[in-house]
Design a protein around this motif. Structure first.
Motif, PDB file in Angstrom:
ATOM      1  N   THR B 246      37.041  50.599  28.320  1.00 36.87           N
ATOM      2  CA  THR B 246      36.895  51.331  29.886  1.00 36.87           C
ATOM      3  C   THR B 246      36.739  50.043  30.925  1.00 36.87           C
ATOM      4  N   ARG B 247      35.840  49.112  30.614  1.00 34.78           N
ATOM      5  CA  ARG B 247      35.866  47.816  31.508  1.00 34.78           C
ATOM      6  C   ARG B 247      37.053  47.182  31.903  1.00 34.78           C
ATOM      7  N   THR B 248      37.586  47.059  30.725  1.00 34.79           N
ATOM      8  CA  THR B 248      39.137  46.514  31.005  1.00 34.79           C
ATOM      9  C   THR B 248      39.822  46.991  32.017  1.00 34.79           C
ATOM     10  N   VAL B 249      40.081  48.411  31.909  1.00 34.50           N
ATOM     11  CA  VAL B 249      40.848  49.154  32.779  1.00 34.50           C
ATOM     12  C   VAL B 249      40.321  49.285  34.185  1.00 34.50           C
ATOM     13  N   VAL B 250      38.943  49.410  34.188  1.00 32.82           N
ATOM     14  CA  VAL B 250      38.412  49.344  35.816  1.00 32.82           C
ATOM     15  C   VAL B 250      38.461  48.130  36.395  1.00 32.82           C
ATOM     16  N   HIS B 251      38.014  46.896  35.563  1.00 35.63           N
ATOM     17  CA  HIS B 251      37.842  45.736  36.122  1.00 35.63           C
ATOM     18  C   HIS B 251      39.219  45.103  36.395  1.00 35.63           C
TER      19      HIS B 251
END
Lengths: 282, 271
Positions: B246-251
């Motif tokens: 999730t962090r990959t997509v958001v960041h």
């Protein structure tokens, strides 16, 4: 000749005054361990005593807070990355999960270290892979993917991979956990046979007491960051340590109490009853 | 029963403590990320002898992202054709539709939307794959076999991502121009020759196309870096891998949008 015999008499691994903490939790608090060459040494202790951490410290994946770990005369924590990788080529490690690469088949998994570290021809690699797989009884399973293997088979493939480069020692991390009796028997036999046939030094980290004792030459018992007892299986059976006896015989109560530390039982119950009488919540 | 004494400043001190902890954690992660990037980049020259690994990752990261890029490019181009025509026709300038569609795609939407789609399709997949390899001890196993996982696993994926995104962005823009043509010329009746000739006259190789390519290279570096770092740095549990993905997509998405503004200001700000 004298020099050679002295060198060979020296333990392969010498751990002195090892201290290691994870956060605030003390894992090792002044541990001394010698792993003799050509023998099977078991490191045993309850879950959470840092047995796997010890293997990672020996393999240089973790650094001790204090103390030294000498592997074949080299201090692991003082090695450069290049030197550490050279040392690791002479070590094999069998992970609890097998740690096989899931996107390649059994054959390629065993061939992996050979392809990475040697310039051998494809036909030579094939021969070596088949020899290693034959040693663990899985030559016929070379086309299977890791997802098609049972837990025991995966560990046997991982064992074949660990001996691919003919290492001087193998570190086994909980090799018997979750195995059915047949797989466990196969693994015990393999560890014993490979150690003797290849002249390896083996370190088996386990809490499966009965099985591990049958193949071990020397045993260390760890608890609360210390070595509680060590010696041959016979010596440990006669150990005066109550803790060692409780662990080896699997007794429910002893120095490691059955009950978690708590207030007096009767007092606890009376407080509960008192609150009920007053109509308060428990 | 002893109770803690609360001074009026306690909530403020707690808040400051949390802020301090957050900042320290942020900079620690940033430092780890840059160190990892350094090690990855230093491992790239060694891939010359392991080009098969890069080719496989180019397929996995680039070729398998083609479908979403092509379909999205087509629809974005068609929407641009429709919206552009409706606006331009009021000024009798519908023959500039080709220029409008091409500049919008080449300068902005091609690099940005491709990078956002790439972060969702390939970035999340890279993080999940590397995170699962960590959770199943495959990376540790490699280290113990004296194989550096940063060079063997991360470097080929990083290089493939950096090479793929500019190509995917170019394909996105090209398909978008075709989509705009289909709506503008075939459906709405803009002159065929005007669509292409105006585009040819107004779209500059250096100012427009090269700048778009530079953007997509920067986005490729940032998105792939975030993806491999999140996978390599994740907590090795199923929850940890899920959070890292999730962090990959958001960041990565936020980084692309933020960097797009900075790059646009640097490239086109003076105009």
């Amino acid at each position: 000749m004298t020099y050679m015999s002295n060198v060979n008499d020296k333990p392969l691994i010498e751990i002195r005054d090892l201290h290691f903490k994870r956060g605030e939790q003390v894992i090792f608090d002044g541990v001394d361990i010698d792993i003799p060459r050509g023998k099977i040494t078991a490191i045993m202790g309850p879950s959470g005593t840092g047995k796997t951490t010890l293997l990672r410290l020996i393999g240089g994946q973790l650094r001790p807070d204090a103390g030294t770990i000498l592997v074949d005369g080299q201090e692991v924590a003082a090695l450069s990355t290049r030197e550490l990788y050279q040392l690791r080529k002479r070590m094999g490690m069998l992970f609890q999960s097998g740690a096989l690469l899931t996107d390649i088949n059994v054959y390629e998994n065993v061939a992996f270290p050979l392809r990475e570290h040697t310039e051998l021809s494809e036909s030579m690699i094939r021969s070596l892979v088949l020899v290693k797989l034959e040693a663990v009884g899985l030559r016929g399973a070379r086309h299977l993917m890791p997802s098609e293997l049972s837990g025991g088979m995966a560990r046997r493939v991982a064992l074949a991979r660990a001996i691919a480069l003919d290492p001087m020692m193998i570190l086994y991390d909980e090799p018997f956990t979750g195995q059915d009796p047949i797989s466990m028997g196969v693994l015990l036999e393999l560890i014993h046979t490979l150690n003797n046939a290849l002249g390896l030094t083996s370190i088996v980290v386990s809490h499966d007491v009965k099985e591990t004792i049958t193949i071990s030459d020397h045993i260390y018992l760890l608890s609360n960051g210390k070595v509680i007892a060590h010696g041959s299986p016979d010596e440990l059976e006669k150990s005066p340590s109550d803790w060692a006896q409780q662990f080896l015989q699997g007794l429910a109560d002893g120095p490691v109490p059955f009950h978690y530390a708590a207030n007096d039982y009767a007092e606890d119950l009376l407080v509960t009853m008192g609150k009920h009488m007053k109509g308060g919540a428990v | 029963m002893s109770e803690k004494k609360h001074s009026p400043l306690t909530p403020l001190l707690d808040w400051l403590q949390q802020l301090g902890r957050f900042c320290l954690g942020f900079f620690e992660r940033l430092g780890r990320g840059h160190l990892l990037l350094f090690h990855i980049v230093s491992g790239i020259p060694g891939l010359a002898f392991k080009w098969r690994l890069v080719v496989f990752q180019l397929y996995s990261v680039g070729v398998l992202s083609l479908l979403i890029i092509v379909v999205s490019g087509l629809f974005v181009g068609m929407v641009l054709g429709l919206q552009g025509y409706n606006t331009l026709v009021d000024f009798g300038a519908e023959e500039s539709l080709g220029t409008f569609v091409a500049l919008t795609l080449v300068r902005e939407l091609g690099p940005v939307v491709s990078a956002l789609l790439f972060a969702g399709r390939a970035g999340s997949s890279l993080t999940a794959e590397i995170g699962l390899m960590k959770a199943t001890e495959q990376l540790s196993g490699m280290e113990m076999m004296a194989v550096n996982p940063v060079k063997r696993i991360l470097a080929p994926r990083f290089l493939a991502g950096v090479l793929s995104l500019p190509l995917l962005a170019a394909i996105f823009s090209a398909i978008g121009v075709m989509g705009g043509y289909f709506v503008g010329v075939d459906l709405l009746g803009v002159d065929d020759g005007a669509y292409w000739s105006q585009m040819q006259a107004k779209v500059d190789l250096h100012d427009d196309i090269y700048n778009g390519v530079i953007k997509s290279i920067v986005f490729g570096i940032v998105v792939t870096w975030i993806a491999v770092f999140e996978g390599y740095d994740c907590t090795p549990t199923s929850e940890g891998v899920s959070r890292a993905t999730t962090r990959t997509v958001v960041h990565a998405s936020l980084a692309v949008l933020g960097l797009d503004f900075v790059l646009t200001a640097l490239m086109f700000g003076e105009g």
